[in-house]
Design an enzyme around this catalytic site. Sequence first.
Site, mmCIF file in Angstrom:
data_model
loop_
_atom_site.group_PDB
_atom_site.id
_atom_site.type_symbol
_atom_site.label_atom_id
_atom_site.label_comp_id
_atom_site.label_asym_id
_atom_site.label_seq_id
_atom_site.Cartn_x
_atom_site.Cartn_y
_atom_site.Cartn_z
ATOM 1 C CG HIS A 1 48.690 91.221 -8.934
ATOM 2 N ND1 HIS A 1 49.643 90.226 -8.868
ATOM 3 C CD2 HIS A 1 48.729 91.834 -10.376
ATOM 4 C CE1 HIS A 1 49.955 89.915 -10.004
ATOM 5 N NE2 HIS A 1 49.602 90.772 -10.895
ATOM 6 C CD GLN B 1 55.358 89.452 -7.254
ATOM 7 O OE1 GLN B 1 54.093 89.889 -6.929
ATOM 8 N NE2 GLN B 1 56.076 89.889 -8.201
ATOM 9 C CG HIS C 1 52.325 87.360 -13.971
ATOM 10 N ND1 HIS C 1 51.422 86.791 -13.348
ATOM 11 C CD2 HIS C 1 52.345 88.752 -13.714
ATOM 12 C CE1 HIS C 1 50.561 87.862 -12.675
ATOM 13 N NE2 HIS C 1 51.229 88.755 -12.996
ATOM 14 C CD1 TRP D 1 56.180 96.516 -9.046
ATOM 15 C CD2 TRP D 1 54.472 96.013 -7.527
ATOM 16 N NE1 TRP D 1 56.455 95.549 -8.077
ATOM 17 C CE2 TRP D 1 55.707 95.058 -7.445
ATOM 18 C CE3 TRP D 1 53.384 95.670 -6.842
ATOM 19 C CZ2 TRP D 1 55.765 94.157 -6.388
ATOM 20 C CZ3 TRP D 1 53.372 94.737 -5.852
ATOM 21 C CH2 TRP D 1 54.534 94.080 -5.559
HETATM 22 ZN ZN LIG Z 1 50.221 90.828 -12.838
#
Ligand SMILES: [Zn+2]
Length: 421
Positions: A64, A157, A215, A320
């Site tokens: 990302h 997202q 994802h 993250w």
């Molecule tokens: Zn990812």
Amino acid sequence: MNIINARLRGQPSLYSLTVEQGCFSAIEPQSDTLTATPESDTISNTIDAQGNLLSAPFVEPHIHLDAVLTAGQPNWNQSGTLFEGIERWAERKPMLTAEDIEQRVLKTVQLLVENGVQYIRTHVDVTDPSLTALKTIAGLKEKLSKAVELQIVAFPQEGICSFPNGKQLMEQAVEHGADVIGGIPHFEYTREYGVESMHWVVALAKKHGLLVDVHCDEIDDEASRFLEVLATAALEQDMGERVTASHTTAMHSYNNAYCSKLFRLLKKSKINFVSCPTESIHLQGRFDTFPKRRGITRVKELREAGMNVCLAQDSIQDPWYTLGNGKLLRVLDAGLHICHMMGYRDLSTALDLITQNGAKTLQVEEQYGIEVGKPANFIILQGSDDLSVIQQQGEVLYSVRKGEVLVQREPAYLVKTATLS
Ligand SMILES: [Zn+2]
């Protein structure tokens, strides 16, 4: 350009290679001692691999780039969880500008290139009505092309059906240069939205001749079963090899009877898999007490069933995941441990997971590999074969693209050491 004294993967002897007009023109075995020396008239244009491994470049199939290098801005993720990561990202997101994104992307791609990567697939968040990140990164593609081939995934997202104008934003992302259609079905408000999004994503990719990378089921919920929907859509739309399921961490928690049935479909569909071992071992299992699940998809089992699996980093120093340094060998090392792939057969072919399997996922295989006639894109790694490269966790000594040296590195050496014998 000539390369001498190189080891090639899976080959016992040493090789000499010749590059003309950016492509390999000859690849020939040489005597099995490091005796070859460059001809005096070619010395300046010869790389002596000194018995080290010459491999096709590393492929980073899932990162990302819009979020990299933002850890601690403005606040650190203290718990380390996915959910606090989302909170921290929500604080950082209003600070995004084109300049900020460009500067971080260039720095990170530089880092990846220095560590042997020449192919990158980046997910870019398009649940932003201005599409700033997508436009900025699409604008950098040409500039970066001398060092890397960059694929951009339109990544929703916050969902496609669950986000205002989600579908329109995805379509706009295609107009602005997205190469791959993304999705996040397990995050949609309802199972119905998740299912709808999967059919919509595959149809959109088919309509525009693009690839798919979702994802998919990135959650410990054993009831999250969007992978079967994605694989069925890929199969029915005849898109199999052009479709990728990233993460699929819920598969870790599926019961074996269901998984056995699922594997039949997955094999038939021919879709690809990306697993991000360092990210998954860190973010999954967070609702468990003890025992705690590893929360990583069945890499070994998928591979043994003949399916295409590759490994990726996912994050480099973002809300993250605070660590990450561009080194895919580190991710591979972690993945081999976490997935119980420490047997000799797995270890001795392990570089596939960060090289050719990634190339297959990105659908760049035609131009990829150490073969006469193909572009001279390669790296030289410390070590003589897959196993010794992983054991040493050594550096990338060279990275060459179309016959041009991108990176040349002198490894660190000991100035002084204790004498123990
Ligand atoms: Zn990812």
